[in-house]
Design a protein around this motif. Structure first.
Motif, short mmCIF file in Angstrom:
data_model
loop_
_atom_site.label_atom_id
_atom_site.label_comp_id
_atom_site.label_asym_id
_atom_site.label_seq_id
_atom_site.Cartn_x
_atom_site.Cartn_y
_atom_site.Cartn_z
N VAL A 25 0.83 -1.20 0.00
CA VAL A 25 0.00 0.00 0.00
C VAL A 25 0.87 1.26 0.00
N ALA A 26 1.96 1.23 0.74
CA ALA A 26 2.85 2.39 0.81
C ALA A 26 3.39 2.77 -0.56
N THR A 27 3.69 1.75 -1.37
CA THR A 27 4.23 2.00 -2.71
C THR A 27 3.21 2.72 -3.59
N ALA A 28 1.95 2.38 -3.42
CA ALA A 28 0.89 2.95 -4.27
C ALA A 28 0.29 4.23 -3.70
N GLY A 149 3.77 -3.88 -5.33
CA GLY A 149 2.90 -2.71 -5.34
C GLY A 149 3.14 -1.82 -6.54
N ALA A 150 4.43 -1.59 -6.87
CA ALA A 150 4.75 -0.76 -8.02
C ALA A 150 4.28 -1.40 -9.32
N TRP A 160 -6.22 -2.73 -7.50
CA TRP A 160 -5.86 -4.15 -7.56
C TRP A 160 -4.85 -4.57 -6.50
N ILE A 161 -4.23 -3.60 -5.83
CA ILE A 161 -3.36 -4.00 -4.71
C ILE A 161 -4.20 -4.58 -3.58
N PHE A 162 -5.49 -4.27 -3.57
CA PHE A 162 -6.41 -4.85 -2.60
C PHE A 162 -7.14 -6.06 -3.17
N GLY A 297 13.70 -0.78 -5.10
CA GLY A 297 13.12 -1.99 -4.54
C GLY A 297 13.98 -3.20 -4.80
N THR A 298 14.56 -3.27 -6.00
CA THR A 298 15.41 -4.41 -6.35
C THR A 298 16.66 -4.43 -5.48
#
Length: 501
Positions: A25-28, A149-150, A160-162, A297-298
């Motif tokens: 969620v934080a990413t989005a 998320g990203a 769609w993250i949910f 992130g990677t």
């Protein structure tokens, strides 16, 4: 496929959903704010979930001891899925915040009860492997969440993250509901309503104060001071209530056990310091190296690999090597990794950064499987849920405290260093917003000489945080020496002692 394997698969899916939720969620969040507006309320999206989840953890643990694990795990899973669907349907920030509370109410049941079920269905000699696997999932989710998320936000939409939770949760619901057969020990018990209510009030007030402090309100504001005061009063009442209750939510006698008490201390410290890496390493990569969000992130991948290796190793060795020995090794690795990370400069190579992160992740990884096992080691079955939920609660609470303290210190450090670095250019608009460091377009607008000073300043503020984190990690390492010589005893060990489980 064996029934136990199917149940384990269901538990892993449930844990993965609950553990990954905040990071994904934080990413989005930027996209969500752009769509729904109300930027001033976005912090509540995370705070609402965390508060609801943590307030429920100890209560779910105790109820699962009293009335069985299965019904409360399934209840938590269903509520979490309902909350996920509602979050995806939200068309305002206020709706999303309310629906996140529903999600958190369900999420609080998943992680602590899952660990406890593993100890119920597997014999001692197999528990290590299983808890190591669950710990590895927890470690993977903390790093994989931002990437997932990203990807989902860019390719589909933030809704769609949910929604992605629905198919995963449905499979977990079927596997646990269909294949987990629980033997209940029924007896008349009283619910500690006073303890439960005062615990919820204390946790909710304290969590909101920590989540909102420095963001929505100043740390010395009347609102935050009132929340801290109410949390303290509620906690004092809770302690008195627990000492009188027949079936307390948290049995304080467990803290008299050396292994249990030390495990809780270490869980709290590890939670508060590991989250520092998960948050500030990506910031370092984007702001100092100039990388993209996906590359940031990677970069966490070495830490994820290290945590998986540590969790699996700790799980497999816990019947052979005492908890103390392995947690000392864990603390040495974590401390060494953090010391090395505190020496970073803008010129550090990606390879060396990866080595440092792997070492730190390896140290933390041991705790994912060892601390839950140590918390319930040698406890009667009817106390395992309460003991495990206490451990999960303190680790999550440590993460919240760590974010609040280290985040505030880093922000102040960066601001002060910027003021010192550009004291003679105070009237120039050198950088309107530090966010400009995170995009190639923003960086291109900053003069090269100014950009070099700013990135160095950002690097120094982050490594300063890593230096501060050395102190609590050292305390955790010292605490490990007091864990005693216990290890997970197999059925053969118990039979030799004449007390088979």
């Amino acid at each position: 496929m064996k029934t136990s394997s199917l149940v384990t698969a269901g538990l892993l899916l449930g844990i993965f959903m609950a553990a990954i939720d905040n990071t994904i969620v934080a990413t989005a969040m930027g996209t969500i704010v752009g769509d729904l507006g109300n930027y001033d309320q976005f912090v509540w999206v995370t705070a609402a979930y965390m508060v609801a989840m943590m307030a429920g953890m100890p209560i779910y643990g105790k109820l699962s001891d009293m009335y069985g694990r299965k019904r409360f795990f399934l209840f938590g899973l269903i509520v979490f899925l309902i909350g996920s669907i509602l979050c995806g349907l939200a068309d305002s920030m206020n709706q999303l915040i309310v629906f996140r509370v529903i999600q958190g109410i369900g999420g609080g049941a998943l992680m602590p009860i899952a660990f406890t079920i593993i100890f119920d269905i597997f014999p001692p000699e197999k528990r290590g492997k299983m808890t190591g696997l669950i710990g590895a999932v927890f470690g993977v989710s903390s790093v994989f969440g931002p990437l997932m998320g990203a990807f989902i936000t860019e390719t589909l939409s933030w809704h769609w993250i949910f929604y992605i939770n629905v198919p995963i949760g449905a499979v977990a619901l079927y596997l646990i509901g269909r294949h987990y057969k629980e033997t209940l020990e029924t007896r008349k018990q009283k619910i500690d309503w006073l303890g439960a209510s005062t615990l919820v009030i204390a946790v909710v007030c304290l969590m909101f104060a920590l989540e909102l402090g420095g963001e929505a309100y100043g740390w010395s504001s009347p609102e935050l001071l009132a929340l801290f005061a109410l949390a303290l009063v509620a906690f004092i009442v809770f302690v008195f209530a627990e000492r009188r209750a027949e079936e307390p939510i948290i049995s304080f006698w467990m803290f008299k056990k050396r292994l249990f008490a030390t495990s809780q201390i270490i869980a709290f410290i590890y939670g508060g310091t590991f989250v520092v890496l998960a948050i500030f390493i990506p910031i370092f990569v984007q702001a100092v190296f100039g990388g993209s969000a996906s590359s940031a992130g990677t970069t966490l991948m070495p830490m994820m690999i290290g945590s998986v290796v540590g969790s699996m190793t700790g799980g497999m060795l816990q019947t052979k090597i005492p908890f103390r020995t392995m947690m000392i090794f864990s603390g040495v690795c974590f401390l060494t990794g953090m010391i090395l990370l505190s020496t970073m400069t803008p010129d550090i190579s990606r390879i060396m950064l990866g080595v440092y992160m792997f070492l730190a992740g390896l140290g933390v990884g041991f705790s994912f499987s060892l601390l839950p096992a140590a918390s319930i080691n040698d406890l009667p079955k009817r106390y395992r849920g309460s003991a495990n939920s206490t451990n999960s609660f303190l680790r999550s609470f440590g993460m919240t405290v760590g974010i609040a303290i280290f985040g505030t210190v880093q922000t102040m450090s960066f601001s002060n260093r910027m003021t010192e670095a550009f004291a003679d250019r105070v009237n120039e608009n050198l950088i309107a917003d530090p966010q400009e460091l995170f995009t190639p377009e923003g960086r291109a607008q900053i003069p090269d000489d100014v950009l070099a000073v700013i990135t160095t300043t950002m690097s120094d503020s982050i490594t300063f945080i890593f230096s501060l984190a050395i102190i609590p990690i050292s305390l955790a390492l010292l605490t490990s020496f007091f864990m005693g010589g216990e290890k997970v005893e197999t059925n053969e060990d118990l039979k030799m002692k004449g007390s088979p489980e």
